[in-house]
Design an enzyme around this catalytic site. Structure first.
Site, mmCIF file in Angstrom:
data_model
loop_
_atom_site.group_PDB
_atom_site.id
_atom_site.type_symbol
_atom_site.label_atom_id
_atom_site.label_comp_id
_atom_site.label_asym_id
_atom_site.label_seq_id
_atom_site.Cartn_x
_atom_site.Cartn_y
_atom_site.Cartn_z
ATOM 1 N N GLU A 133 0.826 -1.214 0.000
ATOM 2 C CA GLU A 133 0.000 0.000 0.000
ATOM 3 C C GLU A 133 0.858 1.261 0.000
ATOM 4 O O GLU A 133 0.469 2.279 -0.558
ATOM 5 C CB GLU A 133 -0.925 0.021 1.222
ATOM 6 C CG GLU A 133 -2.039 -0.992 1.171
ATOM 7 C CD GLU A 133 -3.072 -0.676 0.098
ATOM 8 O OE1 GLU A 133 -2.696 -0.589 -1.079
ATOM 9 O OE2 GLU A 133 -4.252 -0.537 0.429
ATOM 10 N N THR A 186 -5.214 7.078 -5.256
ATOM 11 C CA THR A 186 -5.348 7.261 -3.801
ATOM 12 C C THR A 186 -4.385 8.338 -3.302
ATOM 13 O O THR A 186 -4.748 9.172 -2.466
ATOM 14 C CB THR A 186 -5.070 5.919 -3.083
ATOM 15 O OG1 THR A 186 -6.043 4.986 -3.529
ATOM 16 C CG2 THR A 186 -5.169 6.046 -1.574
HETATM 17 N N1 HSE Z 1 -8.170 4.871 3.740
HETATM 18 C C1 HSE Z 1 -7.663 4.995 2.411
HETATM 19 C C2 HSE Z 1 -8.015 6.376 1.890
HETATM 20 C C3 HSE Z 1 -8.293 3.938 1.541
HETATM 21 O O1 HSE Z 1 -9.181 6.740 1.972
HETATM 22 O O2 HSE Z 1 -7.123 7.088 1.414
HETATM 23 C C4 HSE Z 1 -7.827 3.953 0.123
HETATM 24 O O3 HSE Z 1 -8.562 2.929 -0.580
#
Ligand code: HSE
Length: 314
Positions: A133, A186
């Protein structure tokens, strides 16, 4: 335990944040995900030999793919004296907010752990997958990889130690998902977030998070619906999704318990009390994007309870 040389695993798509609980809550979806095949090889390290990705290109470079980065992190913690080749078959759009990068990272470490006869715990696999991630989002958040690996709803308390807690949920909950075919990275969706938030709004969000967790545990659909409100992140990210406001309203008008952005978007998810309602909500969401000439994928799904699972092994 059988000594496997090849394993194929299913790793589910996930919905992170669940509206109000940014980087904390997430759940796994039953109907979409990645298929990852891992083979043992004599050459040390991790190589990606094939990617099938109908919705967009992904890097075969092991330094830039979340699956290989997560797998390499696992191998830094154990030297098995062999290497691994990975094949990735994506069954969901990338950059969609459905945890595509997490599905690959979680599936890869799960597959390697199976081939190595499970030397690592689930929590260790989560910390390895989180490194994947980091490549995708710039931050090693766990709210997609935890539910991808464990299934169901998970709550992450990202401190030292990392706490990952599975929380119960009402059996009948069905999810409607619409994924407009536009990409939102993201990393970009995190960069736009304000660093300072008015105190009153933070308190409101705390109430929603607590109400959502309590509603899930007590299987109280009305409380879940009322709590599924994000007063901090959603208003900022909504600008990245054309027609967001109208789409959300159409889901609520079609009877959804609540609706919000899935992860960092552009997908939207809605909680529904049964399949018939979810189908109605999904149709309403699809229609809304059609009206503004944006193609979308739409589906309904139960909540996946098991997380990553072996589908074939030899
Ligand atoms: N929590 C993360 C965000 C999830 O909202 O940036 C990304 O899928």
């Amino acid at each position: 335990m059988k000594n496997l040389s090849t394993v194929k695993v299913f790793s589910p798509a996930t919905v992170a944040n669940v509206a109000c609980a940014f980087d904390v809550l997430g759940f796994a979806l039953e109907s979409v995900g990645d298929l990852i095949t891992a083979h043992k090889t004599k050459v040390p390290g991790v190589k990606i030999t094939k990617i099938i990705s109908p919705y967009g290109e992904l890097s075969l470079d092991p330094k830039h793919n979340t699956a290989s980065v997560a797998a390499q992190t696992l191998l830094k913690n154990l030297d098995p004296g062999l290497g691994f080749e990975l094949e990735i078959e994506k069954q969901m759009p990338i950059g969609s907010g459905l945890g595509s990068s997490a599905a690959s990272a979680a599936g890869a470490v799960f597959a390697l752990n199976e081939l190595l006869n499970r030397p690592f715990t689930q929590k260790e696999l989560i910390t390895f997958a989180m490194e994947g991630e980091r490549v995708a989002a710039g931050v090693a958040h766990a709210d997609n990889v935890a539910p991808a690996l464990l299934g169901g709803f998970t709550l992450v308390r990202q401190g030292l130690p990392l706490d990952v807690v599975k929380i119960p949920f009402p059996e009948q909950l069905v999810i409607a998902v619409v994924c407009p075919l536009i990409e939102v990275r993201t990393e970009d969706a995190r960069k736009i977030l304000k660093k300072l938030i008015p105190f009153k709004r933070v308190v409101e969000q705390f109430g929603n998070i607590a109400g959502l967790v309590a509603g899930l545990c007590q299987k109280d659909l009305e409380l879940i619906g009322r709590s599924l409100q994000d007063v901090i992140i959603e208003p900022e990210r909504a600008i990245l999704i054309p027609g967001f406001k109208e789409a959300k309203q159409s889901a609520l008008d079609a009877g959804a318990l609540g609706c919000s952005i899935s992860g960092s978007g552009p997908a939207l998810f809605a909680f529904c009390k049964d399949l018939a309602q979810a189908q109605k909500v999904a149709d309403a969401l699809a229609l809304q994007f059609k009206k503004i000439e944006i193609d979308s994928l739409v589906f309904t799904s139960a909540i996946n309870r098991t997380g990553c699972a072996v589908v074939e092994g030899q």
